[in-house]
Scaffold this motif. Structure first.
Motif, PDB file in Angstrom:
ATOM      1  N   GLN A 142       0.819  -1.197   0.000  1.00 21.27           N
ATOM      2  CA  GLN A 142       0.000   0.000   0.000  1.00 21.27           C
ATOM      3  C   GLN A 142       0.862   1.259   0.000  1.00 21.27           C
ATOM      4  O   GLN A 142       2.035   1.236  -0.356  1.00 21.27           O
ATOM      5  N   MET A 158       0.093  -4.496   3.221  1.00 18.81           N
ATOM      6  CA  MET A 158      -1.184  -4.683   3.904  1.00 18.81           C
ATOM      7  C   MET A 158      -1.629  -6.124   3.684  1.00 18.81           C
ATOM      8  O   MET A 158      -1.624  -6.616   2.559  1.00 18.81           O
ATOM      9  N   GLN A 214      -7.929  -6.825   8.298  1.00 14.31           N
ATOM     10  CA  GLN A 214      -6.755  -6.312   7.604  1.00 14.31           C
ATOM     11  C   GLN A 214      -5.716  -5.798   8.602  1.00 14.31           C
ATOM     12  O   GLN A 214      -6.058  -5.294   9.669  1.00 14.31           O
ATOM     13  N   ASN A 244      -2.116  -3.290   8.466  1.00  8.00           N
ATOM     14  CA  ASN A 244      -1.538  -2.287   7.580  1.00  8.00           C
ATOM     15  C   ASN A 244      -0.030  -2.100   7.675  1.00  8.00           C
ATOM     16  O   ASN A 244       0.530  -1.312   6.917  1.00  8.00           O
ATOM     17  N   PHE A 292      -3.566   5.220   4.604  1.00  5.18           N
ATOM     18  CA  PHE A 292      -2.907   3.949   4.320  1.00  5.18           C
ATOM     19  C   PHE A 292      -2.970   3.569   2.842  1.00  5.18           C
ATOM     20  O   PHE A 292      -2.008   3.064   2.294  1.00  5.18           O
ATOM     21  N   CYS A 293      -4.109   3.758   2.217  1.00  2.00           N
ATOM     22  CA  CYS A 293      -4.373   3.175   0.903  1.00  2.00           C
ATOM     23  C   CYS A 293      -3.727   3.981  -0.219  1.00  2.00           C
ATOM     24  O   CYS A 293      -3.888   5.208  -0.292  1.00  2.00           O
TER      25      CYS A 293
END
Length: 592
Positions: free
Chosen positions: A48, A53, A115, A117, A450-451
């Protein structure tokens, strides 16, 4: 819960060993990055914005206390940056502001996955071994394949259930895992199934949505919807069959996905989902599916017809758990005790009303532990909190918990007479907020914190709204409202289906947010599923809380007695709400 067979356990353990070999070959330079990437993705490992992740599959949302404790261990021991560069990157870019760096956390997603991270790839094989030790994995949580199959968190216990959907979901999971024909579909493929009259699984928004129904003869079958989805083009699935006999569902799914695999767009990632094919082809797609289904059944002999023996074999793994043996008091005495506790403590009374649901077994209840609170992202749980859930599950719920579509956790096997004791324990742990289905029980994706795909952050917006609405009296007065936040158009926060939706967008390299109103996921509260409508130009992050407050003010002024937000919006129309939202922008600009 489903009880893994020896074959299941061996399969998961062999997959973990296979991944370790792939990792070691990549680390040694014997496997090129382009070769390793699809292999790690097939096991749930993404890279990510700042770190890898891991997405862990939780089929139909069920977790044992033993599995929760392994997830807790992974959060504590592995979910942290390998080097300080990650922290420095976040700080220098100002992505988290004053928020504490959320390492050592697991995140419950809207698709009933878990999930992490911050797990370094160098430790990924160790994590996969730990997961395999409790029958968990990341198989097909990524890639253009059939993803984790989701369901109603009350499956098997709901009072409005036609039939338990979990045996069917498990048969579909076994059929779809590493399916050779469907391992490289045009795009990812998501299935949701519910057995209840109320759709708590948002089936209309999935590539395939399955609803267990009974026909006039009392026979069990499926209502089949195909081609739903969010993203850039929100579409509600088309009904292909109002009633399909239950034993034919696998043959029919084979036809649905085979036709998609044959004709789905592979030249354009934005047009590759089955929803685009169904929308573009319409009746032609339906006719092709029916022709393929006829070929499978009549010419091929229906190889995936579910026999009664096979159904019984799988269903035997979903018998109710053996509950602790004890002398139970009468239902009348339990009700009297609960009324007394509720009369003495308004917080407990609210929790009973908001977080406790009836159960198929009248002596039991389903209890929602809220993971929506100030200073913690929606759906996040640290290692200690995961351990606490496991302890509560062991003590009050036969060792079982369930992840919900709304990013909370349900304890499905709670004795009614234990409700007050559970509430005391949940309150001490911070899980007893009586806000289920209220404004602060919001859905939010991890967003730009995060993404790598996100255009804007979701977590600070969720935090700002939560901070403004801390008064439970005010939340109760506002009533049930679905607020959903996505950091980008991929819609992982399901903003399209929120009564109020917030979408992060990028304008000239800056974060802005669109607000939509009137969406629905198909639940009893929301009614027929539909996408919300944009209320105006995008807003800055600073403006969003004022926009939400203005929209809710319009609702207060316009509502009739006992009327919910979504009902008021549908009655009076979107224009008054749109005007108040844009008026809030003007006030913020003047104040600035």
């Amino acid at each position: 819960m489903y009880q893994y067979t020896d074959f299941d356990r061996q399969f998961v353990q062999q997959r973990a060993a296979q991944f370790r070999d792939q990792l070691e070959r990549w680390q040694a330079g014997k496997l090129h990055e382009d070769e390793f990437r699809p292999l790690r993705l097939q096991n749930g490992w993404y890279v990510q914005r700042y770190a890898p992740m891991l997405r862990v599959a939780v089929p139909y949302g069920e977790l044992s206390s033993k599995q929760l404790r392994v997830l807790a261990r992974i959060a504590r021991e592995y979910d942290e940056p390998e080097v300080e560069v990650y922290k420095n990157a976040l700080k220098t870019q100002g992505k988290l502001g004053t928020q504490k760096l959320p390492t050592h956390y697991a995140h419950f997603s809207t698709r009933q996955n878990v999930q992490f991270n911050w797990i370094p790839l160098s430790k990924s094989a160790d994590v996969m071994d730990l997961l395999a030790s409790v029958n968990m994995h990341g198989i097909q949580t990524s890639g253009n394949c059939i993803r984790n199959i989701t369901s109603d968190e009350r499956a098997g216990i709901a009072i409005d259930e036609v039939a338990d959907p979990r045996p069917f979901a498990e048969i579909m999971r076994q059929w779809s895992t590493l399916h050779p024909e469907f391992a490289f579909l045009p795009r990812k493929f998501k299935i949701a199934i519910t057995g209840a009259t109320e759709d708590r699984a948002a089936t209309g928004w999935h590539d395939v949505g399955l609803h267990v129904v009974k026909n006039d003869a009392g026979e069990i079958g499926f209502r089949v919807q195909v081609g739903g989805g969010m993203g850039r083009t929100p579409i509600i699935g088309t009904v292909l069959r109002e009633f399909l006999p239950w034993n034919q569902i696998m043959n029919y799914l084979e036809a649905v996905i085979r036709v998609y695999n044959r004709y789905g767009r592979r030249d354009n990632i934005y047009k590759a989902r089955i929803k685009i094919l169904v929308k573009a082809e319409g009746q032609r797609y339906i006719d092709d599916v029916e022709a393929e289904y006829k070929q499978i059944v009549e010419h091929d002999g229906g190889p995936h017809t579910i026999t009664q023996a096979e159904y019984d074999r799988v269903a035997a793994s979903f018998v109710p758990p053996t509950l602790a043996t004890r002398v139970l008091q009468s239902a009348e005495q339990t009700d009297a005790d609960l009324r007394r506790f509720a009369d003495d403590d308004v917080q407990f009374a609210r929790w009973l009303a908001r977080n406790v649901a009836p159960h198929k077994n009248p002596a039991l209840r389903a209890v929602t532990l809220s993971f929506k609170r100030l200073h913690q992202a929606p759906g996040d749980a640290d290692g200690n909190q995961l351990d606490t859930i496991a302890t509560l599950a062991d003590r009050f719920s036969a060792g079982e918990a369930r992840v919900t579509h709304d990013q909370n956790v349900v304890l499905p096997w709670v004795h009614a007479e234990d409700l007050h004791a559970l509430w005391l324990n949940a309150r001490e742990a911070g899980f007893a907020s009586a806000n289920v289905r209220l404004l602060t029980d919001m859905i939010a994706c991890p967003g730009g914190d995060f993404c790598a795909l996100a255009n804007a952050r979701s977590i600070p917006i969720a935090e700002a709204i939560t901070e403004r609405y801390q008064d439970l009296d005010e939340l109760d007065d506002l009533g049930e409202i679905d607020l959903h936040i996505s950091g980008c158009i991929n819609s992982c926060g399901h903003h399209h289906s929120g009564h109020i939706g917030i979408l992060g967008v990028d304008k000239d390299g800056k974060e802005w947010y669109q607000v939509t109103l009137g969406g629905s996921d198909g639940s009893l509260l929301s009614g027929t599923p539909q996408a919300g409508k944009v209320v105006g130009p995008s807003f800055s992050a600073a403006e969003v809380p004022d926009v939400i407050e203005a929209v809710l003010g319009t609702y207060r002024d316009a509502r009739n007695a006992g009327e919910t937000f979504i009902d008021t919006l549908r009655r009076v129309g979107i224009d008054p709400f749109k005007a108040s939202a844009n008026g809030a922008r003007f006030k913020v600009e003047v104040a600035a």
